[in-house]
Design an enzyme around this catalytic site. Structure first.
Site, PDB file in Angstrom:
ATOM      1  N   GLU A 122       0.801  -1.222   0.000  1.00 17.37           N
ATOM      2  CA  GLU A 122       0.000   0.000   0.000  1.00 17.37           C
ATOM      3  C   GLU A 122       0.830   1.267   0.000  1.00 17.37           C
ATOM      4  OE1 GLU A 122       0.669  -1.381   4.291  1.00 17.37           O
ATOM      5  OE2 GLU A 122       0.217  -2.329   2.389  1.00 17.37           O
ATOM      6  N   HIS A 172      -8.333  -4.291  -0.656  1.00 17.99           N
ATOM      7  CA  HIS A 172      -7.498  -4.308   0.547  1.00 17.99           C
ATOM      8  C   HIS A 172      -6.488  -3.156   0.498  1.00 17.99           C
ATOM      9  CE1 HIS A 172      -5.514  -6.276   4.004  1.00 17.99           C
ATOM     10  NE2 HIS A 172      -4.398  -5.815   3.448  1.00 17.99           N
ATOM     11  N   GLU A 173      -5.791  -3.017  -0.636  1.00 19.49           N
ATOM     12  CA  GLU A 173      -4.757  -1.968  -0.726  1.00 19.49           C
ATOM     13  C   GLU A 173      -5.374  -0.571  -0.717  1.00 19.49           C
ATOM     14  OE1 GLU A 173      -1.939  -3.072  -0.086  1.00 19.49           O
ATOM     15  OE2 GLU A 173      -2.415  -5.152  -0.513  1.00 19.49           O
ATOM     16  N   GLU A 204      -3.565  -4.065   9.725  1.00 13.92           N
ATOM     17  CA  GLU A 204      -4.107  -5.119   8.872  1.00 13.92           C
ATOM     18  C   GLU A 204      -5.510  -5.576   9.253  1.00 13.92           C
ATOM     19  OE1 GLU A 204      -2.925  -5.594   6.153  1.00 13.92           O
ATOM     20  OE2 GLU A 204      -0.842  -4.991   6.288  1.00 13.92           O
ATOM     21  N   ASP A 246      10.305 -10.135   9.400  1.00 18.11           N
ATOM     22  CA  ASP A 246       9.928 -10.923   8.226  1.00 18.11           C
ATOM     23  C   ASP A 246       9.522 -12.346   8.611  1.00 18.11           C
ATOM     24  OD1 ASP A 246      10.340  -8.970   6.184  1.00 18.11           O
ATOM     25  OD2 ASP A 246      12.485  -9.194   6.502  1.00 18.11           O
TER      26      ASP A 246
END
Length: 601
Positions: A262, A286-287, A309, A366
């Site tokens: 995004e 979503h983005e 999120e 990550d």
């Protein structure tokens, strides 16, 4: 500052403005850069600052034009090195300083992926993209690489003139590079504060949107994303005005590791959503939703990632509700619960990384990435919606929360405090919620939502027919079975079969009747190939490894490699295929697949 295990929540200066100058060198695979940080000091006797860096070659640092001393500190295994800068003078509260750093990135910078022409769709020109989330920006800019620090920026990027440069900002024209007639400088400005997180053609898809892509994909992309403006208007009706001006989409090379990213003004999106039927438009919804939750209101640090999120998934599904139906929103919730279950199974039900608010001290962000913040976060918001009066009532809170924290950062505690303030007449209901179980306890969410199963029933019925079928029943299946299902239902049908492994005879019959090997939809194909490999169908192994390597989206690549690796006869084949293709994968994807396949180093 995260590299020094300190916090950036109490900064000694206001939000910085960055002025970036980049020379993109495709031969050496480096960015030669200069960044000027303009800071207003908030304390007296200010004489030093610390920035995050990772594998940067620092040539020179100055402050207000005077040479400044600097030192690159001890390197942390995942967070890089602190860049300690000592100013040649002391500043008082309210004064400004421009700190200018000349530097060069490493060819192995984790934020950057350099593609050769053969790794692109067009095969003619090289390609470069950056991917900074969560803490990779420090490998391309010395900065305060934390979501708690937002900044505006201006950028000038010099590239070979046959290429186009794009950034997460508004275009501010282009000029020939005065130092090299074979290059052009693209200019960008981003006036809204953001966090620190290619040969193309473009096609206008709305009054404030263009889709950018390698020219081979541009027509398909323009069709796939033609509802972007409708989605933007729907999101504005739910969450408030879109403040970023332009909303463009860039279709990335296949090795892009995520479904979407995004970036303000310019969403990056995987080419795996080009299904030809707009069935994967949820990725764009979503983005788009991140323009409010993520970019406008941002989690203070990565332990509060669910605030980005979970709310984004909630708004994305509200967009689906407005544009399609409540049945579709409910159906998407069912699919999300399964994705949460898969992440919990993968980590282990007692793993603290399945907490909604995990402790990430000394954890590589990550390695913590999963569907937990998305789907456990959504499950909590949906649970609160049910307790507090339904979707319209709860969306009113979400909109108010966005308006209150707009342009800033937020923690779970601040979010919760505002929830209690907004619903002050329903505090007794909120006090009955087991907040510790939701926030700080590993495993599945403590309350399983009761979703409407109207769209799911057909998927469940067909799944059970296959699971219960004996050999003599296989002739009863026909291609009509799946023609009655739309694309989201077909994905759900496959997801159900992954939870109920079928014998090889059934899987072979399913291919014969439904012709699933020829399905283009990546979400369907990914699940289907996992079902085949799990049933030990040897013919599916090369197809699974082909999908794992011809694109690099982590959601697909990691499970496909793992599935083949777990088929003991083909473990070595999985390892060798990964090693042969490792260089074409994004560095983060390659690192995580190597861990999955138990490869050291």
């Amino acid at each position: 500052r995260e590299s020094r295990k300190t916090t950036t929540s109490m900064m000694p200066f206001t939000r910085p403005h960055l002025n970036l100058i980049y020379h993109v060198d495709f031969d050496k695979r480096v960015l030669k850069g200069k960044v000027a940080l303009t800071l207003e000091v908030l304390e007296d006797k200010f004489s030093s600052l610390t920035l995050d860096s990772k594998d940067l070659k620092i040539f020179k640092v100055s402050a207000n034009g005077q040479a400044a001393q600097f030192e690159v500190g001890t390197k942390h295994k995942s967070k890089g090195s602190p860049l300690e800068i000592t100013l040649p003078f002391e500043l008082s509260r309210g004064q400004h300083v421009i700190v200018e750093i000349e530097y060069e990135t490493s060819p192995s910078a984790t934020a950057l992926q350099w593609l050769t022409p053969t790794q692109t769709v067009g095969k003619k020109h090289p390609y470069l993209f950056s991917q900074c989330q969560a803490t990779h920006c420090r490998s391309m800019i010395p900065c305060q690489d934390s979501p708690s620090v937002k900044h505006t920026y201006y950028a000038q990027v010099s590239v070979p003139k046959e290429l186009v440069a794009l950034m997460s900002a508004l275009h501010d024209g282009q000029v020939p590079d005065p130092s090299d007639s074979s290059r052009v400088i693209y200019r960008f400005r981003q006036p809204v504060s953001v966090t620190s997180s290619s040969l193309t053609e473009s096609w206008e898809i709305g009054p404030r949107s263009r889709v950018w892509s390698e020219k081979e994909n541009v027509d398909e992309a323009a069709f796939e994303f033609s509802e972007t403006e409708t989605m933007l208007k729907t999101a504005e009706s739910l969450a408030g005005p879109y403040v970023w001006g332009q909303y463009d989409l860039l279709v990335m090379p296949p090795s892009f590791p995520y479904g979407g990213m995004e970036n303000p003004c310019l969403t990056f999106v995987t080419p795996t959503v080009l299904a030809g039927d707009k069935s994967l438009a949820g990725v764009i919804a979503h983005e788009i939703s991140h323009s409010w939750t993520g970019n406008l209101v941002t989690n203070r640090n990565w332990e509060h990632f669910w605030l980005n999120e979970g709310h984004t998934v909630y708004i994305e599904r509200m967009i689906a509700r407005c544009m399609e139906s409540e049945h579709l929103r409910q159906f998407k919730g069912i699919g999300g619960w399964k994705e949460l279950q898969e992440s919990v199974n993968q980590f282990g039900a007692n793993n603290v990384l399945t907490n909604l608010v995990p402790n990430l001290h000394e954890v590589d962000t990550d390695e913590a990435f999963s569907s937990v913040p998305y789907e456990k976060g959504f499950a909590l918001l949906y649970h609160l919606e049910e307790l507090l009066g339904g979707p319209e009532v709860f969306m009113g809170f979400v909109k108010s929360y966005i308006q209150l924290f707009a342009y800033g950062t937020v923690t779970t505690e601040e979010w919760k405090n505002y929830l209690f303030t907004y619903f002050k007449d329903k505090v007794d209901i909120l006090n009955k919620v087991d907040w510790n179980a939701w926030m700080h306890t590993p495993g599945m969410a403590p309350v399983k939502p009761k979703y409407d199963t109207t769209m799911a029933d057909a998927c469940t019925a067909l799944c059970q027919r296959w699971v219960k079928a004996k050999e003599e029943d296989l002739a009863s299946f026909t291609e009509e079975d799946v023609k009655k299902l739309n694309s989201p239902q077909l994905i759900e049908f496959m997801a159900l079969l992954l939870q109920e492994p079928l014998p090889l005879s059934h899987v072979k019959k399913m291919q014969e009747v439904y012709q699933l090997n020829s399905v283009k939809n990546a979400e369907v194909r990914f699940r289907w190939l996992r079902i085949c490999v799990r049933a030990h169908w040897e013919e599916a192994v090369p197809l699974a490894l082909k999908m794992a390597t011809e694109q690099g989206r982590m959601k697909f690549t990691r499970p496909l490699f793992k599935e083949v690796y777990n088929f003991s006869k083909y473990s070595d084949k999985a390892l060798n295929t990964f090693k042969e293709n490792r260089g074409a994968l994004h560095p983060v994807t390659a690192m995580l697949v190597a861990k999955d396949l138990k490869i050291n180093g």
